[in-house]
Design a protein around this motif. Structure first.
Motif, PDB file in Angstrom:
ATOM      1  N   GLY A 283      41.919  42.626  40.644  1.00 19.72           N
ATOM      2  CA  GLY A 283      41.459  40.942  41.210  1.00 19.72           C
ATOM      3  C   GLY A 283      41.545  41.147  42.168  1.00 19.72           C
ATOM      4  O   GLY A 283      42.099  40.689  42.466  1.00 19.72           O
ATOM      5  N   ASN A 285      42.730  37.674  42.583  1.00 18.92           N
ATOM      6  CA  ASN A 285      44.525  37.500  42.583  1.00 18.92           C
ATOM      7  C   ASN A 285      45.117  38.815  43.933  1.00 18.92           C
ATOM      8  O   ASN A 285      46.295  38.183  44.543  1.00 18.92           O
ATOM      9  N   GLU A 306      37.427  29.004  47.237  1.00 15.97           N
ATOM     10  CA  GLU A 306      39.118  29.543  46.612  1.00 15.97           C
ATOM     11  C   GLU A 306      38.263  30.499  45.729  1.00 15.97           C
ATOM     12  O   GLU A 306      36.993  30.086  44.473  1.00 15.97           O
ATOM     13  N   PRO A 308      37.213  31.690  42.362  1.00 14.70           N
ATOM     14  CA  PRO A 308      37.626  31.562  40.874  1.00 14.70           C
ATOM     15  C   PRO A 308      38.782  31.882  40.031  1.00 14.70           C
ATOM     16  O   PRO A 308      38.461  33.891  40.469  1.00 14.70           O
ATOM     17  N   ARG A 309      38.615  32.052  39.143  1.00 12.37           N
ATOM     18  CA  ARG A 309      39.414  32.809  37.728  1.00 12.37           C
ATOM     19  C   ARG A 309      38.120  33.179  37.072  1.00 12.37           C
ATOM     20  O   ARG A 309      37.584  32.832  36.558  1.00 12.37           O
ATOM     21  N   LEU A 310      38.027  34.686  37.123  1.00 11.63           N
ATOM     22  CA  LEU A 310      37.074  34.892  36.128  1.00 11.63           C
ATOM     23  C   LEU A 310      37.709  36.241  35.064  1.00 11.63           C
ATOM     24  O   LEU A 310      38.952  36.498  34.746  1.00 11.63           O
ATOM     25  N   ASP A 315      36.209  40.377  37.566  1.00 10.11           N
ATOM     26  CA  ASP A 315      37.333  39.737  38.034  1.00 10.11           C
ATOM     27  C   ASP A 315      37.350  41.192  39.081  1.00 10.11           C
ATOM     28  O   ASP A 315      37.708  41.130  40.347  1.00 10.11           O
ATOM     29  N   ASP A 344      30.216  27.946  44.677  1.00 12.51           N
ATOM     30  CA  ASP A 344      30.210  28.377  43.100  1.00 12.51           C
ATOM     31  C   ASP A 344      29.098  26.612  43.115  1.00 12.51           C
ATOM     32  O   ASP A 344      29.036  26.427  43.375  1.00 12.51           O
ATOM     33  N   LYS A 406      33.729  32.467  32.716  1.00 17.98           N
ATOM     34  CA  LYS A 406      34.718  32.054  33.320  1.00 17.98           C
ATOM     35  C   LYS A 406      35.824  31.499  32.368  1.00 17.98           C
ATOM     36  O   LYS A 406      36.292  31.355  31.628  1.00 17.98           O
ATOM     37  N   VAL A 407      37.461  32.024  32.822  1.00 17.93           N
ATOM     38  CA  VAL A 407      38.452  31.633  31.956  1.00 17.93           C
ATOM     39  C   VAL A 407      39.093  30.369  32.221  1.00 17.93           C
ATOM     40  O   VAL A 407      38.042  29.916  33.040  1.00 17.93           O
ATOM     41  N   LYS A 408      38.760  29.415  30.899  1.00 19.58           N
ATOM     42  CA  LYS A 408      39.345  28.441  31.031  1.00 19.58           C
ATOM     43  C   LYS A 408      40.503  28.194  31.374  1.00 19.58           C
ATOM     44  O   LYS A 408      41.766  29.260  30.888  1.00 19.58           O
ATOM     45  N   GLU A 409      41.322  26.595  31.733  1.00 21.34           N
ATOM     46  CA  GLU A 409      42.684  26.757  32.220  1.00 21.34           C
ATOM     47  C   GLU A 409      43.408  26.606  31.324  1.00 21.34           C
ATOM     48  O   GLU A 409      42.777  25.662  30.501  1.00 21.34           O
TER      49      GLU A 409
END
Length: 412
Positions: A283, A285, A306, A308-310, A315, A344, A406-409
Motif C-alpha cells: 500500500g 505505506n 500526505e 491518506p490512509r485508505l 490502498d 484531498d 477511508k479508514v478512521k483513525e
C-alpha cells in the motif's frame, strides 16, 4: 454372469432402467439418448391396471374388462416409457388409446392418468401445442361419444351425459394443462437461475484472472525496469568504477528478490483459493521504498502532500498506480525527475504523477497495457484515470479516487 452391474461396481442395477437387453452393449445408454424411465412407469402401469379392475366393480352398467381392455391399459401406460424421447407421439398415443377405451364402453378409471402424465411431460419439454391438442382431442371425442355416439356404441342402453358432467370434465382438462404449464414455467426459471449462477461464476473467474494478471504486470514491469536500468549502469561502469557497478548489482539483487516475493504471494492465491495471504498487500505505506527503488534506477521522485490512509483495496490500487506511473517514467521518459502529489479535494483523492519529459520513444507515458490496468483499478473503485502529455512538456497521470472507504483513525 447373468447379473449386469452398472460400470462394474455395486449391486445389480438392471431393475432401475429395465431388463438388461434394453441396455447399450457397453452398459450405458446410447450417446445423446436418455434411458427409459422404468422406475416411474412400472408403478404407474400397475396402478392403472389394478385400479381399473377396482373401478370396474363399481360400474357394473359399463362393459366389463376383458383381454382387449387390458391390452389398451398396457398400451396407454407402456407408451409413457417413451414420453421423454417422443413426447408428441406419446401425448397423442395415450389420448387416442384412452378414446378407443372409452368408445368401447369400458369403465371410467385410471387410464386417464396416462393422458395427464403424457400431457405434463410434453408441456415441460416444450411441446405445448401437442399437449393442448391431444387433451382437447380427448375431451372433444368424449363429448361426441357421450352426447351423440352413445346410441350406437356399447354398452347398450347407455344414457347421454349431462352438460354439467361435460363442464366438470373440461375443468379437469384445464386443471391438468394449468399444472403442466406451471411446472414448465418453474422449470424454465430453474434453468435460467442455473445459467445465471454459471455465468456469474465464469465472470468471477474472469475477474480473478484479470486481477492476477494485473498484479503480475505491475510487479514485473516495475522490477524488471529497475533491473534493466541498473544492469546497464553496471555494464557501463564495470571496468571504470567497480564500486558503482557493485552497487548496481546490489540493487538488481534487492529488486529481483522483492519481485520474486510478490510474485510468490500472487501465485499462492492460485494454489490455495480462499486462503489468507502470507504477507499483507502493498500500500501507500511502502511509498518511501518505491521512491528509493526509483532513485536506484536514476529517477528522483518528490512527494507532495500526505498519503491518506485508505481501505486495503483502495490502498493497493493507489500504490500500483504510482508504481506503474513511475515505471513508465523510467522506461519511456528522458526525464530523471518526477513528482507525486496527493490532494484531498472534498472527499476525493487526486493522485497526480508528473514528469518533465521528453519522451524517448513512441510509447510516451507507457504502454497501452499499463495505462489500461491503471484505468481498470480506478474504475473498480468508482474513480477515473486521465493520462496524457502536459501542455508545457512531459507527461501526467491523474487519478481521481473516492475516499468514502477511508479508514478512521483509532481513538475516542
Amino acid at each position: 454372469m447373468g447379473e449386469q452391474r452398472v460400470r462394474g461396481h455395486g449391486p445389480p442395477q438392471w431393475w432401475r432402467y429395465g431388463p438388461p437387453w434394453w441396455h447399450h452393449p457397453d452398459g450405458d445408454a446410447e450417446p445423446g439418448r436418455a434411458r427409459l424411465p422404468w422406475r416411474s412407469t412400472l408403478p404407474l402401469m400397475v396402478f392403472v391396471v389394478f385400479g381399473s379392475n377396482f373401478a370396474a366393480r363399481e360400474q357394473l352398467h359399463r362393459v366389463q374388462l376383458d383381454g382387449y381392455a387390458r391390452v389398451l391399459l398396457l398400451v396407454a401406460s407402456g407408451l409413457l416409457l417413451w414420453r421423454q424421447r417422443y413426447p408428441t407421439f406419446v401425448a397423442f398415443g395415450t389420448a387416442t388409446t384412452a378414446l378407443v377405451y372409452l368408445g368401447a364402453g369400458y369403465p371410467y378409471g385410471p387410464i386417464f392418468l396416462t393422458v395427464a402424465v403424457s400431457c405434463f411431460s410434453a408441456v415441460v419439454t416444450g411441446h405445448r401445442l401437442a399437449a393442448w391438442t391431444s387433451v382437447g382431442m380427448l375431451w372433444a371425442g368424449h363429448a361426441l361419444i357421450t352426447l351423440w355416439l352413445y346410441r350406437w356404441l356399447p354398452p347398450p342402453g347407455d344414457q347421454a351425459a349431462s352438460l354439467n358432467q361435460e363442464i366438470v370434465i373440461a375443468t379437469w382438462v384445464v386443471a391438468v394443462v394449468a399444472v403442466s404449464e406451471l411446472a414448465r414455467v418453474r422449470r424454465e426459471q430453474w434453468a435460467r437461475e442455473r445459467a445465471d449462477r454459471a455465468q456469474a461464476a465464469r465472470r468471477r473467474a474472469d475477474e480473478e484472472r484479470l486481477r492476477i494478471a494485473r498484479e503480475l504486470h505491475d510487479v514485473l514491469a516495475h522490477s524488471i525496469s529497475v533491473i534493466n536500468v541498473q544492469a546497464g549502469v553496471g555494464l557501463a561502469l564495470l571496468d571504470t568504477d567497480p564500486e558503482q557497478a557493485r552497487e548496481a548489482l546490489t540493487t538488481i539483487k534487492a529488486a529481483s528478490k522483492e519481485a520474486l516475493g510478490e510474485v510468490r504471494q500472487v501465485l499462492d492465491t492460485l494454489r490455495a483459493p480462499g486462503a489468507a495471504p502470507r504477507a499483507p498487500a502493498p500500500g501507500l505505506n511502502r511509498l518511501p521504498e518505491l521512491v528509493e527503488q526509483a532513485a536506484g534506477a536514476g529517477l528522483t521522485v518528490d512527494v507532495e502532500g500526505e498519503p491518506p490512509r485508505l481501505a486495503p483495496g483502495a490502498d493497493l490500487a493507489a500504490f500500483r498506480i504510482v508504481q506503474e506511473a513511475l515505471t513508465n517514467v523510467v522506461r519511456h521518459s528522458g526525464s530523471r525527475h518526477a513528482r507525486v502529489c496527493f490532494e484531498d479535494d472534498d472527499g476525493v483523492l487526486r493522485l497526480r504523477i508528473d514528469d518533465d519529459g521528453p519522451a524517448t520513444g513512441e510509447d510516451a507515458g507507457g504502454s497501452g497495457n499499463g495505462l489500461a490496468g491503471m484505468r481498470e483499478r480506478a474504475a473498480a473503485l468508482g474513480g477515473t484515470i486521465e493520462a496524457g502529455p502536459r501542455p508545457d512538456g512531459g507527461f501526467r497521470v491523474l487519478a481521481v479516487l473516492p475516499l468514502k472507504v477511508k479508514v478512521k483513525e483509532d481513538g475516542p
